[in-house]
Write an enzyme that holds these catalytic residues in place. Structure first.
Site, PDB file in Angstrom:
ATOM      1  N   HIS A  68       0.816  -1.222   0.000  1.00 27.56           N
ATOM      2  CA  HIS A  68       0.000   0.000   0.000  1.00 27.56           C
ATOM      3  C   HIS A  68       0.849   1.271   0.000  1.00 27.56           C
ATOM      4  CE1 HIS A  68       0.384  -0.237   4.514  1.00 27.56           C
ATOM      5  NE2 HIS A  68       0.355   1.070   4.397  1.00 27.56           N
ATOM      6  N   ASP A 111      -0.038  -7.760   1.579  1.00 23.87           N
ATOM      7  CA  ASP A 111       0.448  -6.376   1.568  1.00 23.87           C
ATOM      8  C   ASP A 111       1.973  -6.347   1.565  1.00 23.87           C
ATOM      9  OD1 ASP A 111       0.480  -3.635   1.666  1.00 23.87           O
ATOM     10  OD2 ASP A 111      -0.084  -3.493   3.784  1.00 23.87           O
ATOM     11  N   SER A 203       4.316   2.450   7.887  1.00 20.52           N
ATOM     12  CA  SER A 203       3.946   1.407   6.938  1.00 20.52           C
ATOM     13  C   SER A 203       5.174   0.932   6.171  1.00 20.52           C
ATOM     14  CB  SER A 203       2.899   1.929   5.957  1.00 20.52           C
ATOM     15  OG  SER A 203       1.680   2.170   6.607  1.00 20.52           O
TER      16      SER A 203
END
Length: 255
Positions: A68, A111, A203
């Site tokens: 992402h 992910d 992230s």
């Protein structure tokens, strides 16, 4: 971006994109400069505001991060204070992007993203690769690990650091984490932390347990680390895929 649909429930992204950045370390402290030489700082340019993610070097020409963290990415290795042009830094462009073929940005399944660098990193005391976990290796609950990144240092995501931060974090029993995240947690994910962990801007950052990377920061709830764990993509479920991609895209000969 598809993952923004999760913003009200799961993703570390904020609807306000505070300061243009995502991610953070909650409950941690500044690391000893260059003590995490495998870590990468990612500047991501997208159709909206620019943002930051973390990543880690697994070969001279490959960095791993979260899928992402998509967009046009510039990778900086050997950094501690990302507000300065440190002599140790190597800023590299990405040649090719390899998201997992079954990545689902709506629910953050699979992910994981591999970045093939245009130039090989120069390995030295400030820039090194990190070992990946073995294929399908499980990390027992209670395992002590370390999470590092340049994400926000406040639970509301409004204060992002210039210098690399780290926090000691404990792996949480998967079934207990499943009770918190319900159907959003799958067998390809793992959880760690409770009142400490990741936030906006972390992230893609690595979860390292005994000198081996075991997880990639994927998502959590807001406010960050507020008695809820951080969810990680579990590296061991993708180790074979990572090696397959690197082998196919190699311009480096090994004996």
């Amino acid at each position: 971006m598809p993952q923004q649909l999760l913003v009200l429930f799961l993703s570390f992204q904020l609807t306000t994109n505070v300061g243009g950045y995502w991610g953070k370390i909650i409950g941690g402290h500044e690391v000893k400069p260059h003590s995490k030489p495998y870590i990468a700082y990612l500047e991501v340019q997208d159709v909206g505001l620019p943002f930051r993610c973390g990543g880690f070097l697994v070969r001279e020409d490959f960095v791993v991060t979260a899928a992402h963290c998509n967009g046009h990415i510039t990778v900086t290795l050997g950094a501690h204070d990302i507000s300065k042009k440190e002599a140790t830094q190597q800023k590299l462009q990405v040649e090719s992007y390899y998201p997992h073929p079954e990545y689902n940005g709506f629910v953050l399944l699979n992910d994981i993203l591999l970045l093939k660098l245009r130039k090989r990193a120069v390995l030295n005391e400030n820039v090194t690769v990190i070992k990946l976990s073995k294929s399908n290796e499980d990390v027992p609950d209670g395992t002590k690990c370390v999470l590092a990144g340049w994400g926000s240092v406040t639970a509301n995501g409004r204060r992002v650091p210039k210098k690399l931060q780290e926090v000691n974090i404990t792996v949480l029993d998967w079934s207990k984490c499943k009770q918190i995240y319900n159907r959003h947690l799958t067998s390809d994910m793992m959880c760690a932390g409770y009142e400490e962990g990741a936030c906006i801007g972390d992230s893609g950052s690595p979860l390292v347990c005994q000198d081996t990377v075991q997880g990639i920061v994927s998502f959590g709830r807001s406010p960050c680390a507020n008695r809820t764990p951080t969810v990680f993509t579990q590296i061991s479920k993708y180790t074979n895929w990572i090696h397959e991609i690197m082998a196919k895209k190699s311009d480096i000969l090994y004996s």
